[in-house]
Design an enzyme around this catalytic site. Sequence first.
Site, PDB file in Angstrom:
ATOM      1  CB  SER A 182     -33.989  29.163 -34.254  1.00 35.63           C
ATOM      2  OG  SER A 182     -34.802  28.038 -34.337  1.00 35.63           O
ATOM      3  N   GLY A 183     -30.960  30.093 -34.109  1.00 32.73           N
ATOM      4  CA  GLY A 183     -30.123  31.267 -34.318  1.00 32.73           C
ATOM      5  C   GLY A 183     -30.341  31.757 -35.732  1.00 32.73           C
TER       6      GLY A 183
ATOM      7  N   GLY B  54     -29.257  28.404 -37.994  1.00 32.29           N
ATOM      8  CA  GLY B  54     -29.713  27.041 -37.793  1.00 32.29           C
ATOM      9  C   GLY B  54     -30.580  26.896 -36.573  1.00 32.29           C
TER      10      GLY B  54
ATOM     11  CG  ASP C 235     -21.093  37.753 -31.900  1.00 32.91           C
ATOM     12  OD1 ASP C 235     -21.384  38.839 -31.353  1.00 32.91           O
ATOM     13  OD2 ASP C 235     -21.934  37.050 -32.489  1.00 32.91           O
TER      14      ASP C 235
HETATM   15  N1  ATP Z   1     -24.577  23.141 -26.866  1.00 33.19           N
HETATM   16  C1  ATP Z   1     -25.772  23.638 -26.528  1.00 33.19           C
HETATM   17  N2  ATP Z   1     -26.398  23.210 -25.421  1.00 33.19           N
HETATM   18  C2  ATP Z   1     -27.594  23.711 -25.073  1.00 33.19           C
HETATM   19  N3  ATP Z   1     -28.252  24.642 -25.770  1.00 33.19           N
HETATM   20  C3  ATP Z   1     -27.677  25.106 -26.875  1.00 33.19           C
HETATM   21  C4  ATP Z   1     -26.419  24.631 -27.321  1.00 33.19           C
HETATM   22  N4  ATP Z   1     -26.086  25.290 -28.449  1.00 33.19           N
HETATM   23  C5  ATP Z   1     -27.081  26.137 -28.680  1.00 33.19           C
HETATM   24  N5  ATP Z   1     -28.041  26.036 -27.753  1.00 33.19           N
HETATM   25  C6  ATP Z   1     -29.280  26.780 -27.696  1.00 33.19           C
HETATM   26  O1  ATP Z   1     -29.801  26.858 -28.999  1.00 33.19           O
HETATM   27  C7  ATP Z   1     -30.136  28.195 -29.321  1.00 33.19           C
HETATM   28  C8  ATP Z   1     -29.704  28.492 -30.734  1.00 33.19           C
HETATM   29  O2  ATP Z   1     -28.312  28.407 -30.796  1.00 33.19           O
HETATM   30  P1  ATP Z   1     -27.516  29.086 -31.938  1.00 33.19           P
HETATM   31  O3  ATP Z   1     -26.061  28.910 -31.686  1.00 33.19           O
HETATM   32  O4  ATP Z   1     -28.056  28.632 -33.252  1.00 33.19           O
HETATM   33  O5  ATP Z   1     -28.053  30.549 -31.726  1.00 33.19           O
HETATM   34  P2  ATP Z   1     -27.336  31.888 -31.557  1.00 33.19           P
HETATM   35  O6  ATP Z   1     -26.370  31.847 -30.423  1.00 33.19           O
HETATM   36  O7  ATP Z   1     -28.382  32.908 -31.509  1.00 33.19           O
HETATM   37  O8  ATP Z   1     -26.479  31.866 -32.853  1.00 33.19           O
HETATM   38  P3  ATP Z   1     -26.353  32.775 -34.089  1.00 33.19           P
HETATM   39  O9  ATP Z   1     -25.411  33.861 -33.656  1.00 33.19           O
HETATM   40  O10 ATP Z   1     -25.791  31.811 -35.069  1.00 33.19           O
HETATM   41  O11 ATP Z   1     -27.679  33.312 -34.456  1.00 33.19           O
HETATM   42  C9  ATP Z   1     -29.446  29.066 -28.328  1.00 33.19           C
HETATM   43  O12 ATP Z   1     -30.375  29.981 -27.875  1.00 33.19           O
HETATM   44  C10 ATP Z   1     -29.042  28.169 -27.197  1.00 33.19           C
HETATM   45  O13 ATP Z   1     -29.902  28.361 -26.097  1.00 33.19           O
END
Ligand code: ATP
Length: 643
Positions: free
Chosen positions: A96-97, A100, A259
């Site tokens: 999760s981020g 989402g 970022d």
């Molecule tokens: N295309 C992808 N393929 C594999 N894993 C993914 C993909 N996109 C995201 N993830 C995994 O899902 C997790 C959550 O992604 P997300 O982009 O929501 O988090 P984030 O990079 O922390 O974003 P945010 O800055 O929005 O908090 C990430 O830790 C990543 O490991």
Amino acid sequence: MPPRQVIPTLMPEWTPSSQHSYQTADDSASPPITPTSQVSSFESSLSQMKPTYSTIIEENMDTILDKIRPFVKKITASEQNKKTINQYTLGASAGSGQFGHVRKAYSSTSNKVVAIKIIPKKPWNAQQYSMNQVMRQIQLWKSKGKITTNMSGNEAMRLMNMEKCRWEIYAVSRLRDSVHVVQLIECLDSPFSESIWIVSDWCNLGELQWKRDNDEDILPQWQRLIPSKCSVSKFAQKILQDMTRGLQYLHSQGCIHRDIKPSNILLDELENVAKISDLGCCIFTPRSLPFKNANFEECFQRELNKIVGTPAFIAPELCHLGNSKRDFVTDGFKLDIWSLGVTLYCLLYNELPFSGDNEFDTYHKIMEVPLSSKVNGSTLNDLIIKRLLEKNATLRIGIQDLAKLILPDQMDLSEHSKDIDQSILSKVKPTRSEGPVRRFFDKLITKKSKKKASENVKDNVFESANSKVTPPVYIDTGSQKETFSSTVLRSSPDSSDYCSSLEEEAVQVTDFLDAFCDSNGSVNNLNVKNDERNTEMKVEKSNSSSHSSFNIPTPIKALIRLKNTPVENRNKSYDKRSSDGLTSPSKNSAEEKHRVYNPEPKKLAHSGNIINFKTYINSADNDRQETVEDVRTYLNFADNGQA
Ligand SMILES: Nc1ncnc2c1ncn2[C@@H]1O[C@H](COP(=O)(O)OP(=O)(O)OP(=O)(O)O)[C@@H](O)[C@H]1O
């Protein structure tokens, strides 16, 4: 059965017009925000507000919608238990981020494994938008005639979230021609869906990891990307090359990511590449956008000078927080180069190059602490330290020169590469926002700088604060070619692993600053003063139109101390069993290779926003009560314009 709720959609025409003033179940808990005297004061400040980059984007949302329309599909079939949606069978969680949750999924039409990011339309983090921002946005929409009825806070937040998603989808839909950027496949939405579903390429090795127990360790993820004789420097070199290609592509599209950090770099074993992800903070140059505005270039420059990104990865030219003697950001693309430098440093040294007790301390270190002691004669190391982590943005290497230095197919065979890419230097000098928060930070930094300067007199180990004297390093391209294409570079102490602490969470203070600044950059009629003993803060209203003084007597460190350490939430593990059964039934070797990397879902605290005092209040313990009272007064001032 009660009728299903109709919720706003990515494509506005999907929401029946009669539903524009909808009231959802959870909105009943949030009364509409009505025009009170408080809001009226916002209205008057709105009329004085200059256009911003985001207001120009918002004005042109119809064009953005036209561009993303081909990628947005209606949800036609979904199961209550959320196991399938349209042609996708959902599998394991990838993490999760802030906005989402990402799940692995299998597409029955393409026979491919994909990633689906599920973003709730109503932000799950209530702190994502401040009351100020929401009210301001509502007034802005009213002034533009976009809404006529009263709107609840929840409703407004949903629409704001929707605009944010539209922009991110627009960005990724424009960046589909490079293997070094995570590819958008499509987005799913409907008037009955509480979430937006964004489908992209699956990157089976997940986020770039850098933190490890011992500097010399090679992480399993690295070995999967470089199966033969992986070393720290070989891996760092691979990331440098892939990210250079990725950033070069972004540059060619006029896109500044803002970022770049390990957790926004995803690794894919099948294609054997590192890819840039998460375009949520990105901006495009006015020239590269399909609409015009007379103020666009100026607004773009102002936007570039806002602190957006993740504190430990923010470039020095953004860290001065209002000190007029420092440089402005004139070349936004160099911000990404710096962040890439920090990322590579993490890989090499297994630690962040600049890490303070809190975000301000980090900014201070980014500006003041030299890295010259890390220069060690290794080509890769010195390129990162001297050219990417060059504090002076004009001396920092540009992406084209970097490409010519390190990409075998683009190497410049001339004797030396020039360092400054003149074509991207802006001629427009941005207007600096002299808001109270900036002045406040400025004072803080100035105080620290003085202290540091006196320390430096005693301690000669540290170099002068602004180490602009670092001469550019010109690397001989002949030997460079050999070094970068085949030789294993001399390794420094290593590093890698992703860290999901607040140190790696994006921060955006811009809306807050905007909310308080009118077109002159001053705060409307508000002065905040502290008494002589510096223990109690009083808030006064005055009729002065000049820049207000803004002194907060409380120890800022206590307010913004980081809540996590980078040691937490890491060391994700591989699930080699492909236990969710989502690999393709065809079982070809490529698909087999694309097996599940199944990290522990991240449990992140929400944004480490430095102005998020509300969170601080909620979490404050007794021995911080005095500070809490100050902050409460401050918030009262911020939200209500009164003490
Ligand atoms: N295309 C992808 N393929 C594999 N894993 C993914 C993909 N996109 C995201 N993830 C995994 O899902 C997790 C959550 O992604 P997300 O982009 O929501 O988090 P984030 O990079 O922390 O974003 P945010 O800055 O929005 O908090 C990430 O830790 C990543 O490991």
